[in-house]
Write a protein that holds these residues in place. Structure first.
Motif, PDB file in Angstrom:
ATOM      1  N   ASP A 126       0.758  -1.352   0.130  1.00 34.64           N
ATOM      2  CA  ASP A 126      -0.129  -0.182   0.069  1.00 34.64           C
ATOM      3  C   ASP A 126       1.056   1.356   0.211  1.00 34.64           C
ATOM      4  OD1 ASP A 126      -2.195  -1.563   0.038  1.00 34.64           O
ATOM      5  OD2 ASP A 126      -2.292  -1.633   2.345  1.00 34.64           O
ATOM      6  N   ASP A 127       0.101   2.309  -0.291  1.00 34.69           N
ATOM      7  CA  ASP A 127       0.866   3.643  -0.479  1.00 34.69           C
ATOM      8  C   ASP A 127       1.203   4.134   0.772  1.00 34.69           C
ATOM      9  OD1 ASP A 127       0.997   3.594  -3.185  1.00 34.69           O
ATOM     10  OD2 ASP A 127      -0.626   4.921  -3.264  1.00 34.69           O
ATOM     11  N   LEU A 128       0.516   3.869   1.796  1.00 37.15           N
ATOM     12  CA  LEU A 128       0.623   4.109   3.378  1.00 37.15           C
ATOM     13  C   LEU A 128       0.911   2.742   4.030  1.00 37.15           C
ATOM     14  CD1 LEU A 128      -1.931   7.021   3.634  1.00 37.15           C
ATOM     15  CD2 LEU A 128       0.512   6.968   3.371  1.00 37.15           C
ATOM     16  N   LEU A 129       1.991   2.625   4.837  1.00 33.64           N
ATOM     17  CA  LEU A 129       2.461   1.618   5.544  1.00 33.64           C
ATOM     18  C   LEU A 129       2.440   1.661   7.149  1.00 33.64           C
ATOM     19  CD1 LEU A 129       5.578   0.588   3.393  1.00 33.64           C
ATOM     20  CD2 LEU A 129       3.233  -0.142   2.832  1.00 33.64           C
ATOM     21  N   THR A 130       2.166   0.740   7.781  1.00 27.15           N
ATOM     22  CA  THR A 130       2.072   0.727   9.341  1.00 27.15           C
ATOM     23  C   THR A 130       3.314   0.389   9.618  1.00 27.15           C
ATOM     24  OG1 THR A 130       1.338  -1.505   9.338  1.00 27.15           O
ATOM     25  CG2 THR A 130      -0.340  -0.076   9.539  1.00 27.15           C
ATOM     26  N   THR A 131       3.623   0.520  10.924  1.00 19.99           N
ATOM     27  CA  THR A 131       4.911   0.269  11.589  1.00 19.99           C
ATOM     28  C   THR A 131       5.340  -1.350  11.482  1.00 19.99           C
ATOM     29  OG1 THR A 131       4.923   2.072  13.252  1.00 19.99           O
ATOM     30  CG2 THR A 131       6.361   0.232  13.710  1.00 19.99           C
ATOM     31  N   PRO A 132       4.547  -2.234  11.797  1.00 18.91           N
ATOM     32  CA  PRO A 132       4.738  -3.658  11.629  1.00 18.91           C
ATOM     33  C   PRO A 132       5.227  -3.819  10.038  1.00 18.91           C
ATOM     34  CG  PRO A 132       2.857  -3.578  12.704  1.00 18.91           C
ATOM     35  CD  PRO A 132       3.289  -1.901  12.241  1.00 18.91           C
ATOM     36  N   VAL A 133       4.659  -3.352   9.059  1.00 21.32           N
ATOM     37  CA  VAL A 133       5.005  -3.642   7.785  1.00 21.32           C
ATOM     38  C   VAL A 133       6.388  -3.059   7.398  1.00 21.32           C
ATOM     39  CG1 VAL A 133       4.250  -3.109   5.443  1.00 21.32           C
ATOM     40  CG2 VAL A 133       2.611  -3.823   6.957  1.00 21.32           C
ATOM     41  N   VAL A 134       6.759  -1.905   7.726  1.00 13.25           N
ATOM     42  CA  VAL A 134       7.957  -1.441   7.654  1.00 13.25           C
ATOM     43  C   VAL A 134       9.212  -2.003   8.202  1.00 13.25           C
ATOM     44  CG1 VAL A 134       9.328   0.753   7.809  1.00 13.25           C
ATOM     45  CG2 VAL A 134       7.014   0.959   7.358  1.00 13.25           C
ATOM     46  N   SER A 135       8.863  -2.512   9.400  1.00 10.82           N
ATOM     47  CA  SER A 135       9.578  -3.479  10.319  1.00 10.82           C
ATOM     48  C   SER A 135       9.834  -4.772   9.461  1.00 10.82           C
ATOM     49  CB  SER A 135       8.964  -3.711  11.679  1.00 10.82           C
ATOM     50  OG  SER A 135       9.860  -4.490  12.349  1.00 10.82           O
ATOM     51  N   GLU A 136       8.913  -5.314   8.832  1.00  8.72           N
ATOM     52  CA  GLU A 136       9.114  -6.427   8.146  1.00  8.72           C
ATOM     53  C   GLU A 136      10.060  -6.144   6.758  1.00  8.72           C
ATOM     54  OE1 GLU A 136       6.292  -9.222   5.184  1.00  8.72           O
ATOM     55  OE2 GLU A 136       5.442  -8.423   6.686  1.00  8.72           O
ATOM     56  N   LEU A 137       9.707  -5.057   5.919  1.00  8.50           N
ATOM     57  CA  LEU A 137      10.415  -4.901   4.823  1.00  8.50           C
ATOM     58  C   LEU A 137      12.061  -4.471   5.190  1.00  8.50           C
ATOM     59  CD1 LEU A 137       8.077  -2.281   2.986  1.00  8.50           C
ATOM     60  CD2 LEU A 137       9.152  -4.333   2.111  1.00  8.50           C
ATOM     61  N   THR A 138      12.130  -3.950   6.206  1.00  9.56           N
ATOM     62  CA  THR A 138      13.468  -3.323   6.528  1.00  9.56           C
ATOM     63  C   THR A 138      14.491  -4.230   7.497  1.00  9.56           C
ATOM     64  OG1 THR A 138      12.941  -2.134   8.298  1.00  9.56           O
ATOM     65  CG2 THR A 138      12.577  -0.807   6.286  1.00  9.56           C
ATOM     66  N   GLY A 139      13.626  -4.825   8.437  1.00 11.48           N
ATOM     67  CA  GLY A 139      14.363  -5.746   9.614  1.00 11.48           C
ATOM     68  C   GLY A 139      14.579  -5.123  10.642  1.00 11.48           C
ATOM     69  N   TYR A 140      14.318  -3.848  10.725  1.00  8.79           N
ATOM     70  CA  TYR A 140      14.432  -3.225  11.719  1.00  8.79           C
ATOM     71  C   TYR A 140      13.446  -2.962  12.841  1.00  8.79           C
ATOM     72  CZ  TYR A 140      18.498  -1.126   9.526  1.00  8.79           C
ATOM     73  OH  TYR A 140      19.788  -0.795   9.063  1.00  8.79           O
ATOM     74  N   SER A 141      13.407  -2.892  14.231  1.00 14.34           N
ATOM     75  CA  SER A 141      12.287  -2.980  15.212  1.00 14.34           C
ATOM     76  C   SER A 141      11.600  -1.925  15.208  1.00 14.34           C
ATOM     77  CB  SER A 141      12.873  -2.837  16.583  1.00 14.34           C
ATOM     78  OG  SER A 141      13.638  -1.554  16.876  1.00 14.34           O
ATOM     79  N   ALA A 142      10.149  -2.082  15.488  1.00 15.79           N
ATOM     80  CA  ALA A 142       9.178  -1.038  15.488  1.00 15.79           C
ATOM     81  C   ALA A 142       9.868   0.160  16.315  1.00 15.79           C
ATOM     82  CB  ALA A 142       7.890  -1.401  16.187  1.00 15.79           C
ATOM     83  N   GLN A 143      10.433  -0.013  17.158  1.00 16.44           N
ATOM     84  CA  GLN A 143      10.987   1.176  18.060  1.00 16.44           C
ATOM     85  C   GLN A 143      11.957   2.029  17.334  1.00 16.44           C
ATOM     86  OE1 GLN A 143      10.815  -2.067  19.031  1.00 16.44           O
ATOM     87  NE2 GLN A 143       9.647  -2.188  20.931  1.00 16.44           N
ATOM     88  N   SER A 144      12.815   1.239  16.592  1.00 19.80           N
ATOM     89  CA  SER A 144      13.897   2.167  15.750  1.00 19.80           C
ATOM     90  C   SER A 144      12.935   2.973  14.777  1.00 19.80           C
ATOM     91  CB  SER A 144      14.540   1.246  14.819  1.00 19.80           C
ATOM     92  OG  SER A 144      15.491   0.603  15.869  1.00 19.80           O
ATOM     93  N   ILE A 145      12.059   2.320  14.124  1.00 20.83           N
ATOM     94  CA  ILE A 145      11.348   2.980  13.300  1.00 20.83           C
ATOM     95  C   ILE A 145      10.570   4.272  13.761  1.00 20.83           C
ATOM     96  CG2 ILE A 145       9.155   2.884  11.399  1.00 20.83           C
ATOM     97  CD1 ILE A 145      10.328  -0.219  11.428  1.00 20.83           C
ATOM     98  N   GLN A 146       9.969   3.936  14.876  1.00 23.05           N
ATOM     99  CA  GLN A 146       9.174   5.387  15.645  1.00 23.05           C
ATOM    100  C   GLN A 146      10.259   5.999  15.970  1.00 23.05           C
ATOM    101  OE1 GLN A 146       7.250   2.990  18.814  1.00 23.05           O
ATOM    102  NE2 GLN A 146       5.588   2.083  17.506  1.00 23.05           N
ATOM    103  N   ARG A 147      11.387   5.854  16.561  1.00 22.64           N
ATOM    104  CA  ARG A 147      12.323   6.661  16.825  1.00 22.64           C
ATOM    105  C   ARG A 147      12.849   7.491  15.818  1.00 22.64           C
ATOM    106  NH1 ARG A 147      16.172   3.611  18.254  1.00 22.64           N
ATOM    107  NH2 ARG A 147      17.294   3.845  16.464  1.00 22.64           N
ATOM    108  N   TRP A 148      12.894   6.941  14.479  1.00 23.57           N
ATOM    109  CA  TRP A 148      13.333   7.719  13.102  1.00 23.57           C
ATOM    110  C   TRP A 148      12.471   8.636  12.930  1.00 23.57           C
ATOM    111  CZ3 TRP A 148      14.740   2.652  10.357  1.00 23.57           C
ATOM    112  CH2 TRP A 148      16.019   2.222  10.850  1.00 23.57           C
ATOM    113  N   CYS A 149      10.837   8.368  12.959  1.00 25.57           N
ATOM    114  CA  CYS A 149       9.791   9.317  12.878  1.00 25.57           C
ATOM    115  C   CYS A 149       9.904  10.328  13.785  1.00 25.57           C
ATOM    116  CB  CYS A 149       8.629   8.294  12.857  1.00 25.57           C
ATOM    117  SG  CYS A 149       8.199   7.561  11.385  1.00 25.57           S
TER     118      CYS A 149
END
Length: 209
Positions: A126-149
């Motif tokens: 999808d054009d808009l992704l949730t944190t778990p999907v981004v985590s699956e794509l990149t291999g990084y934890s949800a915490q890392s993704i949230q911190r980057w945001c």
């Protein structure tokens, strides 16, 4: 998790098996890792003894490996110190394990190619992704993704309380210098960059200890 459709696509593209070079690209690992898996028998193959196209791997064995790797990743990791002495690096004393430092230095055209690669990896999402999907794509934890945001490194915003990240923002970030320079990369990210660097200029990846 690898889907049935992905497996069918691999079978369709490689109906008669594949070479080592095709295998490492499909598996998203580097050439040395692929050779280790084949020589150790972790991935069955036929060693033809030829200088070129030395290995022939049945496609169904590759699919079996890809599926089992998701459940048992430790089983397929190279031994500690495996890369020591490779890429022109001197060997260390076995009692003194060295930390492997991998750096990537892509040219501008190679950075464009990396962007294109991430675009292809996210096709179908999808054009808009949730944190778990981004985590699956990149291999990084949800915490890392949230911190980057939170740090405004990665574009993200909340919709009804759920952090949402544009797919193209993920593509731009993961193919950019900031992500490439991450010191402690996720295994998925590192494997992807290692594999991509194999087709880039000689100094695209350096390993020091």
């Amino acid at each position: 998790m690898r889907t049935l459709l992905e497996c069918y696509k691999i079978l369709e593209e490689y109906p008669n098996g594949m070479t080592k070079d095709q295998f490492y690209r499909v598996a998203r690992i580097n050439k040395q890792h692929a050779k280790y898996l084949l020589d150790s028998g972790l991935v069955p193959c036929i060693n033809t003894g030829k200088k070129t196209r030395k290995y022939h791997i049945a496609t169904h064995d590759v699919i079996t490996y890809l599926c089992d790797r998701e459940d048992n990743p430790e089983k397929y990791k190279v031994p500690t110190g495996f890369y020591i002495g490779k890429s022109g690096c001197s060997k260390r004393h076995p009692d003194k394990p060295a930390a492997e430092i991998i750096r990537f230095n892509f040219t501008e055209p190679e950075k464009t190619g990396l962007y294109t690669l991430w675009e292809k990896l996210t096709v179908g999402y999808d054009d808009l992704l949730t944190t778990p999907v981004v985590s699956e794509l990149t291999g990084y934890s949800a915490q890392s993704i949230q911190r980057w945001c939170n740090q405004k490194i990665l574009v993200g915003f909340k919709i009804r309380g759920t952090l949402t990240i544009p797919r193209l923002a993920v593509v731009e970030f993961m193919s950019g210098d900031r992500a490439t320079a991450i010191v402690r990369k996720s295994q998925r990210h590192l494997d992807l960059l290692r594999t991509y660097a194999q087709d880039c200029h000689e100094g695209a990846m350096t390993i020091t200890y």
